[in-house]
Scaffold this motif. Sequence first.
Motif: not given
Length: 222
Positions: A10, A13, A43, A46
């Motif tokens: 991701c 993050c 992800c 997020c």
Amino acid sequence: MVLTAYGGRCVYCDERQSETLEHEAPLASGKGRDIWWNLVPACDRCNSWKQKKSAVEWVLNMKLHHAHPKVGFCRNSLPLHVVKGVKDRIAEVKREIQDAPRRTWFERHYGDKKTPRLRREKHEEVERCTEKMERYPYPPWESRETRHSDQYCTRVLCCGHTQKNSTFTYVTLAKSDREDLKRMAYEKGLWIGDLIGTLLTPTPEEWRQSQHDDDEDPQGGA
Ligand SMILES: [Zn+2]
Ligand SMILES: [Zn+2]
């Protein structure tokens, strides 16, 4: 193509596996477009935290949240040092996704595939793709094309073996030897099969020669 970028992680993050295609500039804002260059791998967490904000707005909100935690700029936030890297990571992943040889490689290998409807099937497809890419010691799109084609991949590292007057045969190799041969092949700009071919070619020639010598021997000894 997008989900395998950035090592499959991701971009927000920098930790979790990418599960969804995230519109960096959201469609709802009217600025974002549903096109590959507006997509980044993210992800689910997020994606849900970011909601309908643009990445820039979300980053700003999270920074304000860290500066003034009681005001309520956002309910959930990534750690500050992670927030600070979002902009650079997006720029990095965009460079990767926009890289022309990489895009062409995906087009040649997956261009005629329909995107599966089910989320689970999509992820299985991404996993197969990741596995395929991991077979190569270097990204296959970085290797040289053996000839020009508008339709097929002819990169030496993956599909360059389709040559005239040649045929497949199998060799058994120890795994470590095979890995090193792949690296050798990449450095020489050859497909691994072609490299093994060049290494082996003298051997049948020597054998043919020895057969010939045997035939001549009885006369030679007389
Ligand atoms: Zn994330
Ligand atoms: Zn290929």
